[in-house]
Design an enzyme around this catalytic site. Structure first.
Site, PDB file in Angstrom:
ATOM      1  N   ASP A   1       0.825  -1.202   0.000  1.00  0.00           N
ATOM      2  CA  ASP A   1       0.000   0.000   0.000  1.00  0.00           C
ATOM      3  C   ASP A   1       0.867   1.263   0.000  1.00  0.00           C
ATOM      4  OD1 ASP A   1      -2.784   1.136   0.554  1.00  0.00           O
ATOM      5  OD2 ASP A   1      -1.634   2.029   2.190  1.00  0.00           O
TER       6      ASP A   1
ATOM      7  N   HIS B   1     -10.440  -0.497  -5.531  1.00  0.00           N
ATOM      8  CA  HIS B   1     -11.360   0.017  -4.518  1.00  0.00           C
ATOM      9  C   HIS B   1     -11.215   1.516  -4.283  1.00  0.00           C
ATOM     10  CE1 HIS B   1      -7.534  -0.671  -2.610  1.00  0.00           C
ATOM     11  NE2 HIS B   1      -7.909   0.152  -1.649  1.00  0.00           N
ATOM     12  N   ASP B   2     -10.333   2.162  -5.027  1.00  0.00           N
ATOM     13  CA  ASP B   2     -10.091   3.590  -4.824  1.00  0.00           C
ATOM     14  C   ASP B   2     -10.577   4.468  -5.966  1.00  0.00           C
ATOM     15  OD1 ASP B   2      -8.797   3.277  -2.369  1.00  0.00           O
ATOM     16  OD2 ASP B   2      -6.854   2.941  -3.325  1.00  0.00           O
TER      17      ASP B   2
END
Ligand code: GLC
Length: 588
Positions: free
Chosen positions: A241, A371-372
């Protein structure tokens, strides 16, 4: 998510296996189904050309009726994933977390959040996945922890606590003034004042996500040991991440404003001046030292892979992420292809070609959705041909030379469905950025399995509402429909995995001045070449492949895949492509 200025600008309870193989498949698909997967050079290279599926666990499958997806839910859907052709699943964070940023604020790196299950459930998932030859990739958040992590609780307790130096604490510039102008990717100052110790801590993301101090070797050791902990439990790698943001400018220099074409400062979604983060709080050279050290750690365990969340504007930065000696990340994400965000043939041609020629022969990792970011429909759709466009983008993803990463729900054409009222927003980014930035709930809605209650996701109340479009787009409805998105994905994934040329052949762009059709050839010694054409327009196109320089002598091809409704061309000189149509042929 890349919230920096540059981007701102810019099934039925488990379906019986046989349901997937619709009885009326045409010859080409039946043939594909019989072919066995391409043998890889060695098992340690399994990730080259693999099909990786991102699961947002909260939204995939609930097993206990609490409205939140969980590990047992995922385990119950492994047969579905196997039939789809998935080699590995990347789970976004499932560690204990206050869930301020839905798991990206971790309070314990070596446990499972009770909302998702137990460590026994995790071990069960790994074991069941292994039986199906599916590998589990964990999300590793190394830039920051939760402010409720015991390390931070100790760190904030006093200036002399041994963990003080595990986070980035600085004095203010003056009374009430943060150390500098840095802003958080989630809006507002990146510095949070702590009255107890009269210092500020730095948070690249939310206030509850304090940045770790990577200048402290103890931090590195703790994180690397965590990676070992999970690899010993059977995890096959990590998605790192926000990895380029580990370090900040030691001199704490201010960031400069982003200027528009007229020299005026650009205002971000949170109403503040956007700043140039590059080299100050993003992409500092020291990141590569950590990547190199981490690669050594994962190499202690055979076949493990590092995937990077690497949003870069320049292909040189992407190249650099593989390491000067290809000794850093095996798979930094190539967002340069997937985030073009408009159907611009020339841009796709340039970037796909760069992935072939400018990254040192390494394996590209293409990805469109996550998911962003809003899903394909919202970023590429025209409201009329969305499904055709999504099929075409799937062809770019699976018929190029790459490891292909896609996001749950893409395979059934799930629609981006953002909240319409601020009071319904769950993502903190959407609350601070409303209405300009509605946050990321729209791409995180529950997986649509059936046309029945709650789309088969939960027997309880789903944590995010199910989009109304679920009655059309769901696994159960799409399985028997040969022309569904699900069957398109299934076929093209099978092609990607079973045809050695499509899996690993060289990519050579064709018809390089065409402004309407993107075409390329796939070439592998000793194997019949494969050619692909994608119509980037809303009008039908008659297309002639220009094979100059490819060494391909014949213009006769056998259709491997084509858009529903189109016919097999007599010759590669006369391929009829419907609007946003796709043709994939194998030279005969
Ligand atoms: C990454 C994640 C995103 C998260 C952020 C902070 O960009 O993908 O979801 O909010 O990092 O951890």
């Amino acid at each position: 998510m890349k919230f920096t200025a540059k981007t701102k600008m810019l099934a039925l309870a488990l379906l019986p296996a046989l349901c997937f193989a619709a009885p009326s498949l045409p010859a080409q698909t039946r043939a594909l189904a019989k072919t066995s997967p391409v043998e890889l050079k060695s098992d340690t290279d399994w990730w080259k050309g693999a099909v990786v599926y991102e699961i947002y666990p909260r939204s995939f499958q609930d097993s206990n009726g609490d409205g939140i997806g969980d590990l047992n839910g995922i385990a119950s859907r492994l047969d579905y994933l196997k039939l789809l052709g998935v080699d590995a699943i990347w789970l976004t964070p499932i560690y204990p977390s206050p869930q301020v940023d839905f798991g990206y604020d971790i309070s314990d790196y070596e446990a499972i959040d009770p909302a998702y299950g137990t460590m026994a459930d995790f071990d069960h998932l790994v074991a069941e996945a292994k039986k199906r030859d599916i590998k589990i990739i964990m999300d590793m958040v190394m830039n920051h922890t939760s402010d409720k992590h015991k390390w931070f609780l100790e760190s904030e307790s006093s200036k002399t606590n041994p963990k003080r130096d595990w986070y980035v604490w600085k004095d203010g510039k003056g009374p009430g003034q943060p150390p500098n102008n840095w802003i958080s990717d989630f809006g507002h100052s990146a510095w949070q004042f702590d009255p107890k110790t009269n210092q500020y801590y730095y948070h690249k993301f939310y206030i509850q996500q304090p940045d770790l101090n990577w200048d402290n070797p103890a931090v590195q050791k703790a994180m690397f040991d965590t990676c070992r902990f999970w690899m010993k439990r059977g995890v096959y790698g990590f998605r790192l991440d926000a990895i380029p943001t580990l370090f900040e400018d030691p001199q704490l220099r201010d960031e400069k404003p982003v200027l528009d074409a007229n020299g005026k400062p650009v205002i971000d979604a949170f109403g503040e001046e956007a700043l140039i983060t590059e080299g100050v709080t993003d992409n500092l050279p020291r990141v590569h030292d950590v990547e190199k050290d981490l690669r050594k750690v994962i190499d202690e365990f055979p076949g493990r892979v590092l995937i990077g969340e690497t949003y870069f504007d320049k292909v040189a930065d992407l190249r650099r992420s593989y390491g000067l000696h290809d000794d850093e990340l095996q798979l930094p994400m190539d967002f340069q292809v997937g985030m073009i965000n408009k159907l611009d043939v020339a841009a796709f041609r340039t970037r796909i070609n760069e992935a072939e020629t400018e990254i040192g022969g390494n394996e590209p990792l293409f990805v469109f959705d996550n998911h962003d970011n809003p899903r394909l429909d919202a970023r590429y759709g025209d409201g009329v041909h969305d499904l055709d466009i999504e099929r075409m983008l799937a062809a770019l993803l699976f018929a190029s030379r790459d490891t292909a990463l896609f996001y749950y729900g893409d395979e059934i054409a799930m629609k981006t469905t953002p909240p319409t009222r601020v009071e319904d927003v769950r993502d903190p980014v959407g609350r601070s950025g409303w209405p300009k930035e509605k946050g990321r709930d729209g791409e995180r809605t529950p997986m649509q399995w059936t046309p029945g209650p709650n789309a088969g996701f939960t027997t309880g109340t789903p944590w995010l509402p199910i989009p109304p479009s679920y009655t059309l787009y769901n696994v159960q409805t799409e399985v028997p429909n040969f022309d569904s998105m699900l069957n398109w994905y299934k076929q093209i994934i099978a092609l990607h995995k079973t045809n050695p040329v499509v899996r690993s052949g060289k990519n050579v762009m064709l018809n390089t001045s065409d402004t309407k059709v993107l075409a390329w050839a796939r070439l592998l010694d000793g194997q019949p070449a494969v050619v692909v054409a994608c119509n980037f327009t809303a009008e039908a196109q008659k297309f002639s492949f220009d094979l100059t320089g490819t060494g391909i002598a014949s213009k006769q091809a056998r259709t491997l895949m084509k858009t529903p409704g189109s016919s097999d061309p007599a010759s590669l000189d006369a391929v009829e492509l419907p609007p946003y149509g796709v043709y994939i042929g194998q030279i005969e």
